[in-house]
Design an enzyme around this catalytic site. Structure first.
Site, PDB file in Angstrom:
ATOM      1  N   PRO A 324       0.739  -0.685   0.101  1.00  0.00           N
ATOM      2  CA  PRO A 324      -0.264  -0.154  -0.266  1.00  0.00           C
ATOM      3  C   PRO A 324       0.847   0.987   0.037  1.00  0.00           C
ATOM      4  O   PRO A 324       2.062   1.247   0.358  1.00  0.00           O
ATOM      5  CB  PRO A 324      -0.581  -0.095   1.625  1.00  0.00           C
ATOM      6  N   GLY A 325       0.959   2.265  -0.605  1.00  0.00           N
ATOM      7  CA  GLY A 325       1.355   3.919  -1.129  1.00  0.00           C
ATOM      8  C   GLY A 325      -0.196   4.699  -0.892  1.00  0.00           C
ATOM      9  O   GLY A 325      -0.052   4.773   0.645  1.00  0.00           O
ATOM     10  N   CYS A 398      -0.602  27.990 -16.593  1.00  0.00           N
ATOM     11  CA  CYS A 398      -1.355  28.526 -17.560  1.00  0.00           C
ATOM     12  C   CYS A 398      -2.733  27.433 -18.435  1.00  0.00           C
ATOM     13  O   CYS A 398      -1.821  26.898 -19.654  1.00  0.00           O
ATOM     14  CB  CYS A 398      -0.248  29.395 -18.512  1.00  0.00           C
TER      15      CYS A 398
HETATM   16  C1  LIG Z   1       1.631   2.150  -7.239  1.00  0.00           C
HETATM   17  C2  LIG Z   1       2.162   0.765  -6.952  1.00  0.00           C
HETATM   18  C3  LIG Z   1       1.811   0.477  -5.940  1.00  0.00           C
HETATM   19  C4  LIG Z   1       1.528   1.417  -5.155  1.00  0.00           C
HETATM   20  O1  LIG Z   1      -0.017   1.969  -5.328  1.00  0.00           O
HETATM   21  P1  LIG Z   1      -0.956   2.067  -4.460  1.00  0.00           P
HETATM   22  O2  LIG Z   1      -2.611   2.649  -4.951  1.00  0.00           O
HETATM   23  O3  LIG Z   1      -0.316   3.236  -3.791  1.00  0.00           O
HETATM   24  O4  LIG Z   1      -1.215   1.334  -3.032  1.00  0.00           O
HETATM   25  C5  LIG Z   1       2.149  -1.128  -5.159  1.00  0.00           C
HETATM   26  N1  LIG Z   1       2.645  -2.005  -5.903  1.00  0.00           N
HETATM   27  C6  LIG Z   1       3.370  -1.149  -6.755  1.00  0.00           C
HETATM   28  C7  LIG Z   1       4.212  -2.439  -8.526  1.00  0.00           C
HETATM   29  C8  LIG Z   1       3.697  -0.323  -7.927  1.00  0.00           C
HETATM   30  O5  LIG Z   1       3.350  -0.205  -8.989  1.00  0.00           O
END
Ligand SMILES: *Cc1c(COP(=O)(O)O)cnc(C)c1O
Length: 471
Positions: A324-325, A398
Site C-alpha cells: 500500500p502507498g 497557464c
Molecule cells: C504504485 C504501486 C503500488 C502502490 O499503489 P497504491 O495505489 O499507492 O497503493 C504498489 N505496488 C506496485 C508494484 C506499484 O506499481
C-alpha cells in the site's frame, strides 16, 4: 455513480450527484480528514495540534502538511492487519510503496516502525537507505530499470528485485555476473485484471506496459529463463492490478490467477514458489463518494481468497506481500493554499459557479488534471456565516485544466487572503509535483503534538536556477 436524478442535479446547480449541499459549510467530514484534524471554535483548522494559520505564517503556502501520527498509525495498522490475517497461512508482510510519498524523514518513521519498503528507481532507493531502512527490507520494482539502478540495488543488498520484462532477465543476469551477485527475484505478471475504484475488468489481453503477460506465455517463458540462470534465485510471482480498489473481489480474481500460475510452475519445474506479491492499490476516500474497507476487513477477505485458491490448486499458501502507498500516505496529508482572485461565472439557467484561485495548482497536485480525480476543500482560516456556494478551486498555472478541486461547496464569502485546506493530498501530490511555470515546489511539513517539523523545505528560484548552466 454513473447516473443522477435530474431533479437533484438541477437543484444543486450543476454539482455532481455525490456532492451534497453541506448543512454547515464550516464542518469537517471526519472520513476524509487526518485523524488529528479538527476545527476550533473560531473556525481555524488545527492539524496535529497546530493551527493552520500559524503554520502558514511559519512556512508559507502552498504547503503539504502531514499528520505524522496518522501516517504512522496507518502504516502500522496495515502491517498488523495483514500479519494477523495471514498468521495461520504462510504469513504476510506490508511494504510501503515509496512512490506515493517519500522523504528521508518519512523513511526514518518507516524504519523506526519496522515497515519494509518498495522502491522503483535509484532515487527512491537512495532516499530510503538514507532514512535508515535496511536494504534487506527493500524490494526494487520498475518497468524499465537502468543498468545503474540494478547495479545499485544489488550492491546495496536489496532483498528482492521484481523483474518486469523478458529482456530484464538477461540484463540482470549479465550485471549479477559482473558484480558477483546472486539476487533473489520475483516476476511481475500481467494477468488481465485491471481494477479501478468500484469496477474491475478481466480480459485475456493485457494492453499495458507492465509485467510479463500470462496470456501470451511470457510468464511461462520468464520462469524458464530465470531457472536457466543459476545466479538468479526465483522466489515467487508478483502482480499489481491497479489503484483505488475498493472491492476485495478484484483481489480474489487476481489471487485465483496467481494460484494457477504458481501451480503451473510447480507442475512444469517441480518448484514450490514460497512468495506471492499482490501489489498495492487499496482505495481511499477522497470525497464522500468513496467508502473504503478498513485494512482488517480487506486483509481478512484477501486471506480467505489465498487460503481457498491455493488449496484448490493443491498448494500450501505462500508468504504474501502487499504494497500500500496511497492508503497510508494519502489520508494523512492536507495541502494549504492562500486564496487570490475569486470570480463568479454564470452556468446558465440561473446557476453560477465560484472560481476560487489559489497560489498553487497542477504543479503541486496534478491528479485532478491527469486523472479527473475528485477532491474536497474547506475554508481553514476562519468561520463563515455565508451560505454554501458551488465552487471550483483552480490554480495559478497557464492551463484551463489547472483545477485542484472540481466541485465543492465553499462559503459564498470566500475571499483573497483566506486559507483553503484540501485533504487526502498525502499521496501522489508531492511525489508527482513539477516546476511548471517555474514555480518552486511546496515544503513537506510533518505536524505532531503541536510541533511542526519541516521534512523538505520550499523550493526557491535559486534552486531552479542552480541547474541552469547559463544563469
Ligand atoms: C504504485 C504501486 C503500488 C502502490 O499503489 P497504491 O495505489 O499507492 O497503493 C504498489 N505496488 C506496485 C508494484 C506499484 O506499481
Amino acid at each position: 455513480m454513473s447516473s443522477h436524478e435530474a431533479g437533484s442535479l438541477h437543484a444543486q446547480g450543476r454539482a455532481p450527484a455525490w456532492l451534497e449541499v453541506p448543512q454547515d459549510v464550516n464542518a469537517l467530514l471526519a472520513a476524509i480528514w487526518p485523524a488529528h484534524a479538527a476545527k476550533a471554535a473560531d473556525g481555524v483548522l488545527q492539524v496535529g495540534g497546530l493551527s493552520v494559520t500559524d503554520l502558514a505564517a511559519q512556512v508559507g503556502t502552498p504547503a503539504y502538511v502531514i499528520d505524522e501520527a496518522d501516517f504512522r498509525a496507518r502504516a502500522t495498522a496495515f502491517a498488523a492487519a495483514f500479519g494477523d490475517a495471514f498468521a495461520g497461512l504462510g504469513g504476510a508482510h506490508v511494504h510501503y510503496a515509496a512512490k506515493a510519498l517519500i522523504t528521508v524523514g518519512i523513511a526514518r518513521w518507516l524504519a523506526e516502525d519496522g515497515l519494509a519498503v518498495d522502491v522503483c528507481t535509484g532515487g527512491e532507493l537512495e532516499i530510503v537507505t538514507r532514512g535508515g531502512i535496511a536494504p534487506g527490507r527493500v524490494t526494487f520494482h520498475g518497468s524499465n530499470k537502468s543498468d545503474a539502478e540494478l547495479v545499485a540495488a544489488m550492491a546495496a543488498g536489496v532483498d528482492l528485485i521484481v523483474i518486469d520484462s523478458l529482456p530484464e532477465i538477461d540484463q540482470l543476469d549479465r550485471l549479477a555476473a559482473a558484480g558477483g551477485h546472486q539476487p533473489q527475484v520475483m516476476l511481475r505478471c500481467s494477468i488481465g485484471i485491471e481494477a479501478h475504484t468500484h469496477e474491475f475488468i478481466a480480459t485475456s489481453h493485457e494492453d499495458q506496459k507492465f509485467g510479463l503477460s500470462a496470456a501470451d506465455g511470457s510468464v511461462r517463458e520468464g520462469v524458464a529463463r530465470v531457472l536457466a540462470r543459476p545466479r538468479l534465485r526465483l522466489r515467487g510471482l508478483h502482480t499489481h492490478i491497479g489503484s483505488q480498489i475498493f472491492d476485495a473481489q478484484a483481489f480474489g480474481h487476481a489471487i485465483q490467477r496467481m494460484a494457477q500460475l504458481t501451480a503451473q510452475v510447480d507442475r512444469e519445474h517441480g518448484l514450490r514458489l514460497t512468495e506471492l506479491g499482490l501489489g498495492g492499490g487499496f482505495g481511499v476516500a477522497y470525497t464522500t463518494g468513496h467508502d473504503p474497507l478498513d485494512p482488517v476487513d480487506m486483509a481478512g477477505r484477501m486471506a480467505a481468497h489465498v487460503e481457498r485458491e491455493f488449496r484448490a490448486e493443491g498448494l500450501t499458501a505462500p508468504h504474501v506481500t502487499v504494497e500500500p502507498g496511497r492508503a497510508i500516505a494519502g489520508p494523512a496529508g492536507v495541502t494549504l493554499y492562500t486564496v487570490g482572485a475569486v470570480k463568479s461565472v454564470s452556468l446558465g439557467g440561473g446557476f453560477d459557479r465560484l472560481y476560487v484561485s489559489v497560489d498553487g495548482g497542477m504543479s503541486d497536485n496534478i491528479r485532478t488534471a491527469l486523472y479527473g480525480a475528485d477532491y474536497s476543500a474547506t475554508l481553514a482560516s476562519r468561520r463563515s456565516e455565508a451560505p454554501p456556494r458551488l465552487s471550483r478551486v483552480v490554480g495559478k498555472h497557464c492551463e484551463s485544466g489547472d483545477i485542484v478541486v472540481k466541485d465543492e461547496y465553499l462559503p459564498a464569502d470566500v475571499t483573497a487572503g483566506d486559507i483553503l485546506a484540501v485533504p487526502v493530498t498525502g499521496a501522489y501530490c508531492h511525489s508527482m509535483s513539477s516546476n511548471y511555470n517555474s514555480v518552486g515546489r511546496p515544503p513537506v511539513v510533518a505536524v505532531r503534538d503541536g510541533l511542526a517539523n519541516v521534512l523538505v523545505r520550499r523550493e526557491t528560484v535559486s534552486d531552479l536556477l542552480a541547474r541552469d548552466l547559463y544563469a
